[in-house]
Design an enzyme around this catalytic site. Structure first.
Site, PDB file in Angstrom:
ATOM      1  N   TYR A   3      -9.369  15.204  -3.465  1.00  0.00           N
ATOM      2  CA  TYR A   3      -8.735  14.667  -4.676  1.00  0.00           C
ATOM      3  C   TYR A   3      -8.110  15.802  -5.475  1.00  0.00           C
ATOM      4  O   TYR A   3      -6.957  15.734  -5.902  1.00  0.00           O
ATOM      5  CB  TYR A   3      -9.806  13.938  -5.500  1.00  0.00           C
ATOM      6  CG  TYR A   3      -9.358  13.470  -6.866  1.00  0.00           C
ATOM      7  CD1 TYR A   3      -8.656  12.283  -7.022  1.00  0.00           C
ATOM      8  CD2 TYR A   3      -9.652  14.220  -8.006  1.00  0.00           C
ATOM      9  CE1 TYR A   3      -8.257  11.849  -8.277  1.00  0.00           C
ATOM     10  CE2 TYR A   3      -9.262  13.798  -9.271  1.00  0.00           C
ATOM     11  CZ  TYR A   3      -8.555  12.611  -9.397  1.00  0.00           C
ATOM     12  OH  TYR A   3      -8.164  12.208 -10.642  1.00  0.00           O
ATOM     13  N   SER A   4      -8.888  16.851  -5.689  1.00  0.00           N
ATOM     14  CA  SER A   4      -8.444  17.999  -6.446  1.00  0.00           C
ATOM     15  C   SER A   4      -7.195  18.622  -5.819  1.00  0.00           C
ATOM     16  O   SER A   4      -6.227  18.935  -6.514  1.00  0.00           O
ATOM     17  CB  SER A   4      -9.583  19.012  -6.506  1.00  0.00           C
ATOM     18  OG  SER A   4      -9.259  20.049  -7.373  1.00  0.00           O
ATOM     19  N   THR A  15       0.815  -1.209   0.000  1.00  0.00           N
ATOM     20  CA  THR A  15       0.000   0.000   0.000  1.00  0.00           C
ATOM     21  C   THR A  15       0.850   1.261   0.000  1.00  0.00           C
ATOM     22  O   THR A  15       1.832   1.348   0.738  1.00  0.00           O
ATOM     23  CB  THR A  15      -0.972   0.030   1.198  1.00  0.00           C
ATOM     24  OG1 THR A  15      -1.578   1.325   1.239  1.00  0.00           O
ATOM     25  CG2 THR A  15      -0.276  -0.246   2.520  1.00  0.00           C
ATOM     26  N   MET A  16       0.480   2.217  -0.806  1.00  0.00           N
ATOM     27  CA  MET A  16       1.203   3.481  -0.899  1.00  0.00           C
ATOM     28  C   MET A  16       0.863   4.431   0.260  1.00  0.00           C
ATOM     29  O   MET A  16       1.302   5.577   0.274  1.00  0.00           O
ATOM     30  CB  MET A  16       0.924   4.154  -2.241  1.00  0.00           C
ATOM     31  CG  MET A  16       1.540   3.416  -3.409  1.00  0.00           C
ATOM     32  SD  MET A  16       3.345   3.326  -3.281  1.00  0.00           S
ATOM     33  CE  MET A  16       3.704   2.183  -4.628  1.00  0.00           C
ATOM     34  N   THR A  19     -13.555   2.048 -11.835  1.00  0.00           N
ATOM     35  CA  THR A  19     -13.570   2.892 -10.643  1.00  0.00           C
ATOM     36  C   THR A  19     -14.192   4.259 -10.942  1.00  0.00           C
ATOM     37  O   THR A  19     -15.044   4.734 -10.181  1.00  0.00           O
ATOM     38  CB  THR A  19     -12.124   3.086 -10.125  1.00  0.00           C
ATOM     39  OG1 THR A  19     -11.467   1.821 -10.132  1.00  0.00           O
ATOM     40  CG2 THR A  19     -12.109   3.664  -8.742  1.00  0.00           C
ATOM     41  N   THR A  22     -12.723   3.878 -16.791  1.00  0.00           N
ATOM     42  CA  THR A  22     -12.304   2.799 -15.894  1.00  0.00           C
ATOM     43  C   THR A  22     -13.488   2.436 -14.993  1.00  0.00           C
ATOM     44  O   THR A  22     -14.363   3.267 -14.763  1.00  0.00           O
ATOM     45  CB  THR A  22     -11.129   3.235 -14.997  1.00  0.00           C
ATOM     46  OG1 THR A  22     -11.557   4.333 -14.187  1.00  0.00           O
ATOM     47  CG2 THR A  22      -9.933   3.689 -15.828  1.00  0.00           C
ATOM     48  N   ASN A  78       0.744   6.392 -10.983  1.00  0.00           N
ATOM     49  CA  ASN A  78      -0.630   6.331 -11.458  1.00  0.00           C
ATOM     50  C   ASN A  78      -1.654   6.049 -10.362  1.00  0.00           C
ATOM     51  O   ASN A  78      -2.839   6.332 -10.545  1.00  0.00           O
ATOM     52  CB  ASN A  78      -0.681   5.250 -12.555  1.00  0.00           C
ATOM     53  CG  ASN A  78      -2.068   4.826 -12.916  1.00  0.00           C
ATOM     54  OD1 ASN A  78      -2.813   5.598 -13.500  1.00  0.00           O
ATOM     55  ND2 ASN A  78      -2.450   3.617 -12.548  1.00  0.00           N
TER      56      ASN A  78
END
Ligand SMILES: *[C@@H]1O[C@H](CO)[C@@H](O)[C@H](O)[C@H]1NC(C)=O
Ligand SMILES: *[C@@H]1O[C@H](CO)[C@@H](O)[C@H](O)[C@H]1NC(C)=O
Ligand SMILES: *[C@@H]1O[C@H](CO)[C@@H](O)[C@H](O)[C@H]1NC(C)=O
Ligand SMILES: *[C@@H]1O[C@H](CO)[C@@H](O)[C@H](O)[C@H]1NC(C)=O
Length: 292
Positions: free
Chosen positions: A183-184, A92-93, A222, A220, A119
């Site tokens: 997210y932004s 996990t990152m 997701t 995608t 990514n």
């Protein structure tokens, strides 16, 4: 007139040179043959498609994501497609120690590194921001900080190979949309950090290219799940998107735009910002900094 010759002329010359060079080189799949490439977030979506394209081009790939089961399938399909070698390291990152050690291990597996494709992202859904600070922290750690950690760990190898970094971002990392504030924020951060780093590399003659990939809505699973019922927008195909990212990184472009119209891309590219960034360089005493 003095202004003309001092500023406008060099800008004109530079932009012409830029377009000349970017139009001059054509992508050939052989460019990736035998290249050593890392793809993060490669268990599904665009990441998985990139691994498949790279495999077809005969590259060495090391993929990562959390799901070992999914990665096994990706690696086995990569080998079927003709990858020079294919390996996975699951993790996990969220864990920066993992991120750092992952790059070292991947480099050992391939005997170096030519291209680092960043990514992965944390899941996010389209919702109003409900004061969830932890969600902001997680977004910044996984979507941004881990990218920095991975690049730092990869830099010695990338310097040796004159390599490339591809940073997957979004139109939401160039302009603000509602319902995706954390997210932004993380995608804007990528632009600020990696665009600044690109200029530093240019000044200090580090020949590692950085390609910021600005993506619109891509089909995608997701993204389709997250946007269904909330957003009505045509999604662009993930297979083609994956290929465009690889092309952009191989051609060492500064930015690529995909899944957004030509005119949107032109506006998002923000010529005003480019000019200001270029002019700002004249205010520094770089010779002093670079000699230290
Ligand atoms: C983070 O990753 C490192 C290296 O893979 C591992 O040794 C460590 O246990 C991980 N930490 C957590 C909290 O999972
Ligand atoms: C991400 O979304 C998938 C699919 O909706 C879900 O199965 C998974 O548990 C989510 N993961 C996280 C970390 O929220
Ligand atoms: C990197 O680029 C420099 C300058 O063009 C060149 O001299 C060197 O051979 C290149 N190294 C590799 C590994 O391609
Ligand atoms: C940087 O590396 C690329 C790829 O090896 C090479 O084509 C280019 O000439 C190098 N540029 C400089 C300025 O050394």
């Amino acid at each position: 007139m003095a202004f003309m010759t001092k500023y406008l002329l060099p800008i004109l010359v530079l932009s012409l040179a830029y377009y000349y060079y970017s139009a001059n080189e054509e992508f050939r799949p052989e460019m990736l043959q035998g290249k050593k490439v890392i793809v993060t977030g490669a268990s599904k979506g665009i990441g998985r498609e990139m691994a498949y394209h790279l495999a077809k081009m005969g590259a060495h790939v090391v993929v990562t994501a959390r799901s070992e089961e999914a990665l096994q399938k990706v690696v086995s399909h990569c080998l079927d497609l003709g990858a020079a070698s294919a390996n996975y390291i699951a993790g996990t990152m969220e864990n920066m120690t993992f991120a750092e050690q992952f790059v070292t291990k991947a480099g050992e597996l391939m005997g170096g590194l030519d291209m680092l494709i960043l990514n992965h992202i944390i899941n996010s859904s389209l919702v109003f921001f409900h004061n969830d600070i932890n969600l902001v922290r997680k977004n910044m750690e996984i979507n941004f900080l881990s990218y920095v950690v991975l690049s730092v760990a990869a830099l010695p190898m990338l310097k040796q190979s004159n390599g490339s970094i591809a940073v997957i971002s979004s139109v939401a990392g160039k302009i603000a949309y509602p319902l995706i504030a954390p997210y932004s924020a993380s995608k804007f951060a990528l632009d600020g950090f990696f665009s600044s780093l690109r200029t530093e590399y240019l000044l200090s003659k580090v020949n590692v290219s950085i390609t910021l990939c600005v993506l619109g809505l891509i089909n995608t699973e997701t993204a389709m799940e997250a946007t269904s019922g909330v957003l009505s927008e045509q999604a662009a195909p993930k297979e083609d998107c994956a290929l465009e990212i690889i092309k952009g990184a191989a051609l060492r472009k500064e930015e690529i735009y995909y899944g957004t119209s030509y005119w949107n891309a032109l506006l998002l590219g923000n010529p005003g910002r480019r000019i200001m960034e270029f002019l700002s360089l004249r205010k520094y005493k770089f010779d002093r900094l670079l000699n230290n």
